[in-house]
Scaffold this active site. Structure first.
Site, PDB file in Angstrom:
ATOM      1  N   ASP A   1     -11.374   1.810   3.132  1.00  0.00           N
ATOM      2  CA  ASP A   1     -11.866   0.284   2.861  1.00  0.00           C
ATOM      3  C   ASP A   1     -13.129   0.067   2.661  1.00  0.00           C
ATOM      4  OD1 ASP A   1      -9.444  -1.185   3.004  1.00  0.00           O
ATOM      5  OD2 ASP A   1      -9.296  -1.295   5.224  1.00  0.00           O
TER       6      ASP A   1
ATOM      7  N   GLN B   1      -5.423  -2.118   9.160  1.00  0.00           N
ATOM      8  CA  GLN B   1      -5.081  -3.489   8.363  1.00  0.00           C
ATOM      9  C   GLN B   1      -5.476  -4.746   9.371  1.00  0.00           C
ATOM     10  OE1 GLN B   1      -3.821  -3.931   5.426  1.00  0.00           O
ATOM     11  NE2 GLN B   1      -3.995  -5.847   5.235  1.00  0.00           N
TER      12      GLN B   1
ATOM     13  N   LYS C   1       1.019  -1.133  -0.044  1.00  0.00           N
ATOM     14  CA  LYS C   1       0.134  -0.117   0.081  1.00  0.00           C
ATOM     15  C   LYS C   1       0.817   1.250   0.150  1.00  0.00           C
ATOM     16  CE  LYS C   1      -3.736  -2.758   1.945  1.00  0.00           C
ATOM     17  NZ  LYS C   1      -4.728  -2.860   3.026  1.00  0.00           N
TER      18      LYS C   1
HETATM   19  N1  GUN Z   1      -6.974  -7.754   5.273  1.00  0.00           N
HETATM   20  C1  GUN Z   1      -7.039  -8.180   3.981  1.00  0.00           C
HETATM   21  N2  GUN Z   1      -7.663  -7.444   3.244  1.00  0.00           N
HETATM   22  C2  GUN Z   1      -7.915  -6.149   3.783  1.00  0.00           C
HETATM   23  C3  GUN Z   1      -8.293  -4.895   3.268  1.00  0.00           C
HETATM   24  O1  GUN Z   1      -9.013  -4.694   2.211  1.00  0.00           O
HETATM   25  N3  GUN Z   1      -8.249  -3.852   4.126  1.00  0.00           N
HETATM   26  C4  GUN Z   1      -7.654  -4.055   5.243  1.00  0.00           C
HETATM   27  N4  GUN Z   1      -7.784  -3.019   6.196  1.00  0.00           N
HETATM   28  N5  GUN Z   1      -7.380  -5.299   5.840  1.00  0.00           N
HETATM   29  C5  GUN Z   1      -7.259  -6.491   4.975  1.00  0.00           C
END
Ligand code: GUN
Length: 293
Positions: A119, A96, A52
């Site tokens: 998200d 996350q 990211k």
């Molecule tokens: N863990 C797995 N996929 C995601 C996601 O799309 N966002 C977040 N914050 N954590 C994740």
């Protein structure tokens, strides 16, 4: 058979975002800013957060990562969220997942300011998505919708079968595809671990979205001729043919299913890159909201 190239499509979208961010900076504004909170030392989460950061950098979005130890209390995490919620210089915030067991994930997600929830996991944003109001779509469904749109895959009146009912893929996908929109207007069947006659259902699908998390689960006998196949799965399996010692496969047995499909996403290079770029799209959107755009 048409290969739905997520890698190429995501690269094109990244260029579009990069141009828009450059324009923002040219107008003497500050760049969009994404904050990510990572709790604990899960190696996969660490890799995702690094991706990211790298993705943000590639388009000129500022990123900050708040790395908290695995013994961080829920209160400490909520305080960090509160701090970021109140920082006007930060436009998007993600926590996350997964979180350590002693932290209540639902409480944490609900604590994120919905206008920064890039998200799209906050219950308010899921509600908005469900009734078709403008909001942040969760990254994987957003990426898939962009692929369907950009590859002009007609979903209207089609039977769309979704395998898997997770909160972040299957469930939002079922809502988006059944909405009165384009892509959308599909007749959706959501299948899960308790579904009976699965093969009968998948064989009647015009479009299959495979998000069950089981390697090569979808085989050619489950797919009708000329179906469209979207593979959300990603699994690492050992391989003596690659330098790294592993290769990636999806939820679909690609080689045999591709022969029957009219269009299919590969793994890697299909849905994965689109999921990554969707977060950038949402961050740009979060920034633009703060500017009344
Ligand atoms: N863990 C797995 N996929 C995601 C996601 O799309 N966002 C977040 N914050 N954590 C994740």
């Amino acid at each position: 058979m048409k290969l739905i190239d997520g890698k190429k499509t995501a690269a094109k979208i990244r260029e579009e975002i990069k141009a828009e961010v450059a324009q923002i900076i040219d107008n003497n504004d500050s760049a969009p800013h994404l904050a990510a909170i990572l709790v604990g030392d899960d190696p996969a989460s660490d890799t995702y957060v690094s991706h990211k950061e790298k993705d943000c950098k590639s388009v000129g979005i500022i990123s900050s990562v708040y790395r908290l130890g695995k013994h961080t209390t829920e209160k400490e995490l909520l305080d960090t969220i509160d701090f970021i919620n109140n920082d006007e210089e930060i436009h998007g915030l993600i926590v996350q997942l997964p979180l350590p067991d002693h932290i209540d994930m639902n409480r944490v997600i609900s604590y994120i300011d919905p206008v920064k929830d890039v998200d799209g996991f906050h219950p308010l944003n899921i509600g908005k998505m469900t009734i078709g109001q403008s909001t942040y779509l969760p990254a994987t469904p957003y990426g898939i919708m962009e692929l369907l749109k950009r590859y002009e895959i007609d979903t209207s009146g089609k039977h769309c079968v979704i395998l898997g009912r997770s909160n972040i893929v299957g469930t939002p996908m079922s809502i988006l595809l059944s909405r009165k929109s384009d892509p959308g207007n599909a007749t959706v069947t959501m299948c899960h671990s308790q579904t009976k006659n699965l093969k009968e259902i998948t064989r009647s699908a015009d479009i299959i979205i495979a998000a069950i998390g089981q390697p090569e689960f979808v085989t050619k006998d489950m797919v009708k001729k000329d179906a469209v196949i979207i593979d959300v799965g990603i699994h690492r399996i050992p391989s003596d043919k690659t330098k790294s010692g592993f290769r990636l496969i999806g939820d679909v047995k690609f080689d045999e299913v591709a022969k029957n499909a009219s269009a299919i996403t590969p793994v890697p290079g299909g849905v994965g890159p689109m999921t990554r770029v969707a977060l950038l799209l949402n961050t740009l959107k979060a920034f633009k909201r703060t500017r009344g755009l």
